[in-house]
Design an enzyme around this catalytic site. Structure first.
Site, short mmCIF file in Angstrom:
data_model
loop_
_atom_site.label_atom_id
_atom_site.label_comp_id
_atom_site.label_asym_id
_atom_site.label_seq_id
_atom_site.Cartn_x
_atom_site.Cartn_y
_atom_site.Cartn_z
CB SER A 1 -0.70 -0.11 0.80
OG SER A 1 -1.90 1.53 1.19
CG ASP A 30 -4.06 -2.03 0.70
OD1 ASP A 30 -3.67 -2.51 1.14
OD2 ASP A 30 -4.20 -0.45 1.04
#
Length: 281
Positions: free
Chosen positions: A37, A160
């Site tokens: 991320s 993510d």
């Protein structure tokens, strides 16, 4: 081979940016860098030798409506405009371009973690998947489920990376690292609870059931991987660098004073790495 893992965590990722800026200031070099991320953007700036670059993304740009806002969500269905973050701002000629050539030519291996929305499994991108002004792998790694549409990479919808492999310490060791620095963005003892991901998982279940299941179980994956990192730390293979508190920050909390405080904590806590690496000198 010495590796580093940055787990990201939305705006809490400023802590990792601080740790890496300390490393740049003090000549700390890693042979292997893996980011999840926001952690993937921290890794990119570190390998690009761009001290302070990511501070502006957290402390200044994140407050722009174009970066993330309810306006974005109502207009496009995505709270975060990832093309603005990793395109408009980051491309050559952009307001704060990534030093792609230096990142590409850095000796260190680089991995970026995303989650395949169809399978719920981790995808590990590397440098060959990143070209000048096409930073789609960072967008994929940072795509928060439900508040963002999945980010498409080579026809695969991605979310993510923290869903499937939030703390990829085992990946780093499997890839050949002898010792690994793990950068967490909340206190080591602060484990995840099921409640936080329960509603997003239900909302995701109809379209992406495997990703929904991975999201539902993220609390367990995260907690198990913290425990694994702690086990390796006991054996001397891992150093866990983590803040003593979150300074009031959550994933999308906009508070400049809290963001700056977390950055300062990262700069300070980066000193721990020097002692860990001293064994190799």
């Amino acid at each position: 081979m010495i590796g580093v893992v940055d787990v990201g965590g939305g705006l809490r990722g400023i802590y990792g940016a601080g740790v890496f800026d300390f490393c740049l200031d003090n000549g700390v070099r890693f042979d292997y860098c893996i980011g999840v991320s926001a952690g993937s953007a921290n890794v990119a700036a570190y390998l690009g030798g761009q001290k302070g670059r990511n501070y502006k993304f957290y402390e200044e740009y994140s407050f722009r409506k174009k970066y993330m806002s309810l306006h974005n969500f109502l207009r496009t269905g995505s709270y975060l405009d990832l093309d603005y973050v990793y395109g408009t701002l980051s491309n050559a000629g952009g307001e704060n371009p990534l030093n792609y050539a230096k990142m590409r030519d850095a000796a260190a291996q680089m991995k970026v973690v995303a989650t395949n929305a169809l399978t719920g499994k981790a995808i590990y991108f590397d440098k060959k998947d990143i070209v000048q002004d096409d930073y789609h792998v960072f967008s994929a790694s940072s795509c928060i489920p439900v508040v963002c549409h999945p980010y498409i990479v080579d026809g695969i919808p991605c979310y993510d990376g923290g869903i499937a492999d939030p703390i990829p310490v085992q990946k780093a060791l499997d890839d050949g690292c002898d010792r690994v620095v793990v950068i967490l963005t909340k206190p080591e003892a602060m484990l995840r609870v099921p409640k936080k991901d329960a509603l997003p998982a239900r909302l995701l279940r109809k379209k992406y059931p495997n990703a929904a299941q991975a999201l539902k179980m993220r609390y367990k994956t995260y907690n198990d991987e913290v425990a694994l990192a702690q086990k390796y730390a006991h054996d001397g293979k891992v150093l866990i660098v983590a803040p003593d508190d979150c300074c009031g920050l959550d994933t999308l909390t906009k508070d400049r004073s809290c963001i700056d405080l977390m950055y300062r904590k990262g700069l300070q806590d980066g000193k721990k790495i020097l002692g860990f690496l001293a064994f190799d000198r």
